[in-house]
Design a protein around this motif. Structure first.
Motif, short mmCIF file in Angstrom:
data_model
loop_
_atom_site.label_atom_id
_atom_site.label_comp_id
_atom_site.label_asym_id
_atom_site.label_seq_id
_atom_site.Cartn_x
_atom_site.Cartn_y
_atom_site.Cartn_z
N LEU A 20 0.83 -1.20 0.00
CA LEU A 20 0.00 0.00 0.00
C LEU A 20 0.86 1.25 0.00
O LEU A 20 0.56 2.23 -0.71
CB LEU A 20 -0.93 0.01 1.22
N ILE A 21 1.93 1.25 0.78
CA ILE A 21 2.82 2.42 0.83
C ILE A 21 3.44 2.68 -0.54
O ILE A 21 3.53 3.83 -0.99
CB ILE A 21 3.91 2.21 1.90
N ILE A 22 3.85 1.61 -1.22
CA ILE A 22 4.44 1.77 -2.56
C ILE A 22 3.43 2.35 -3.53
O ILE A 22 3.72 3.27 -4.30
CB ILE A 22 4.96 0.40 -3.07
N ILE A 23 2.19 1.80 -3.50
CA ILE A 23 1.14 2.29 -4.40
C ILE A 23 0.75 3.72 -4.05
O ILE A 23 0.52 4.56 -4.93
CB ILE A 23 -0.10 1.37 -4.32
N ALA A 24 0.66 4.02 -2.74
CA ALA A 24 0.28 5.36 -2.31
C ALA A 24 1.33 6.38 -2.75
O ALA A 24 1.00 7.50 -3.17
CB ALA A 24 0.09 5.40 -0.80
N PHE A 25 2.61 6.00 -2.65
CA PHE A 25 3.67 6.91 -3.10
C PHE A 25 3.59 7.12 -4.60
O PHE A 25 3.78 8.24 -5.11
CB PHE A 25 5.04 6.35 -2.71
N HIS A 26 3.30 6.05 -5.33
CA HIS A 26 3.12 6.14 -6.77
C HIS A 26 1.97 7.08 -7.10
O HIS A 26 2.05 7.92 -8.01
CB HIS A 26 2.85 4.74 -7.34
N ALA A 27 0.87 6.96 -6.33
CA ALA A 27 -0.27 7.85 -6.53
C ALA A 27 0.11 9.29 -6.24
O ALA A 27 -0.32 10.22 -6.94
CB ALA A 27 -1.43 7.41 -5.64
#
Length: 410
Positions: A20-27
């Motif tokens: 989730l942290i990786i995806i949230a940073f990508h977002a």
């Protein structure tokens, strides 16, 4: 046996949070990329021989494309999975940011910015699906809140950081930094980010070898793609429990986030004589406000829902909306304070407008998390479509709005 399973369950839970942290940073990188040049409008205008107003359109263009592009990415991510789309997004975004750094005309820089926006956009909308696919409903507010908070933080954090970059080493290093960040994301997500899209009975058994795990891309959903799949999220316009939250979120986002972050780099250099570094520092208000607001919009809204559940009644999704009223009030109050205090300020800087920006940022984040979570709770099976629709609505309004309010404020 339970004691033996506990470490494994904790490992799975940690893995979900890391993903989730990786995806949230990508977002976050989507809105971060859009806002990256805000502190450098004056420098870009001088370098490309255009007005500061035209330089600001390089941000407005990205805002519009980030809203529309997910309509293309959503059906592809449903068919081929989230992971291939995110990896392709990062590769192409890095290339396009390099192109921006090499441009020496307004037209070519605008074209490269448009391509960057198209490729960086998936996680800013599909992230809602990743949260829905990996977390339970009773914790959805908290984890959707992390994703939405990162999307919101991208707007003020980018000029806060890149004000220093533009001042110290030149604005073109903004693009080099974005490209480097995309490549680092690519490496991390390639080795750590798992696929979250799963259709029971549709996926074949896969080898557990490392090669298959990281390089084995295959079609997940055998359903043929049609033109309707690319516009299906727009049909949520007929669903009141999605379109009303989308409208509320878009309006608050426009005034409590877009207006403030676009007005600061245009008003403060003229009013206070600020350079790009000093302009960037003004974004500390929205940053602090967003972080504080998320504690209410995410964690406390989940607690609010659990309080009703403890009484033996499963709460309806609408019960969460009570929390949003505080966010609306704070957003209105913060925007009024920012605009009034900016107008009243002399040519000597004072912090009161930024306090208003912080209050508005907190209200914006509360509304963002609550509205997104409520809509996903209502239509969980199509969480990706909801994310795309709300993003489309928000970014379109965020693109149109500045052309209207800038003339009014001037």
């Amino acid at each position: 046996m339970a004691a033996m399973e506990k470490p494994e369950e904790q490992y799975v839970e940690n893995g979900k949070v890391i993903n989730l942290i990786i995806i949230a940073f990508h977002a976050m990188m989507a809105t971060f990329t859009a806002a990256a040049i805000q502190s450098a409008y004056v420098d870009i205008a001088e370098d490309l021989d255009v007005s500061v107003q035209r330089a600001s359109y390089l941000t407005s263009l990205v805002i519009a494309i980030i809203g529309a592009a997910p309509l293309f990415w959503r059906p592809l991510s449903n068919v081929y999975g989230r992971r291939p789309i995110f990896l392709l997004s990062l590769i192409c975004s890095a290339i396009c940011n390099v192109g921006c750094g090499l441009c020496h005309s307004y037209a070519t820089m605008g074209f490269c910015r448009a391509l960057t926006a198209f490729f960086i956009s998936p996680a800013a909308s599909i992230g809602s699906a990743v949260v829905s696919e990996t977390f339970f409903s009773h914790e959805r507010g908290r984890y959707i809140g992390i994703w939405t908070a990162m999307v919101t933080l991208g707007v003020p954090v980018a000029p806060f950081i890149f004000g220093f970059v533009a001042m110290r080493v030149g604005y073109r290093w903004i693009y080099w930094t974005l490209a480097i960040t995309n490549l680092v994301q690519l490496v991390i997500y390639f080795f750590v980010g798992p696929e979250t899209r799963y259709i029971p009975g549709q996926q074949k058994k896969k080898s557990s070898s490392a090669v298959q795990k990281y390089l084995g891309f295959s079609r997940i959903d055998p359903t043929p793609l049609t033109l309707k799949d690319f516009v299906q999220p727009l049909f949520f316009i007929t669903r009141l429990c999605v379109v009303i939250p989308a409208m509320a979120h878009a309006m608050v986002f426009l005034w409590a986030s877009v207006v403030i972050t676009i007005e600061i780099p245009q008003l403060y250099p003229e009013k206070f004589g600020f350079n790009s570094q000093q302009v960037g520092l003004q974004n500390v208000g929205p940053i602090v406000g967003t972080i504080l607001g998320e504690q209410i919009g995410g964690f406390l809204s989940d607690r609010w829902m659990s309080l009703r559940n403890r009484n033996g009644v499963t709460p309806r999704p609408e019960f969460r909306l009570w929390v949003s009223y505080l966010g609306h009030l704070m957003a209105i109050c913060g925007v009024v304070v920012f605009l009034v205090q900016t107008e009243r300020a002399s040519d000597t800087w004072n912090p009161t407008p930024i306090v208003g920006a912080a209050i508005a940022g907190a209200g914006n984040q509360i509304v963002t998390t609550v509205m997104m979570t409520y809509a996903v709770d209502c239509y969980r099976p199509d969480a990706a479509g909801i994310g795309v629709f709300i993003t489309f609505f928000r970014q379109t309004w965020g693109f149109i709005g500045p052309f209207c309010y800038l003339q009014t404020l001037d």
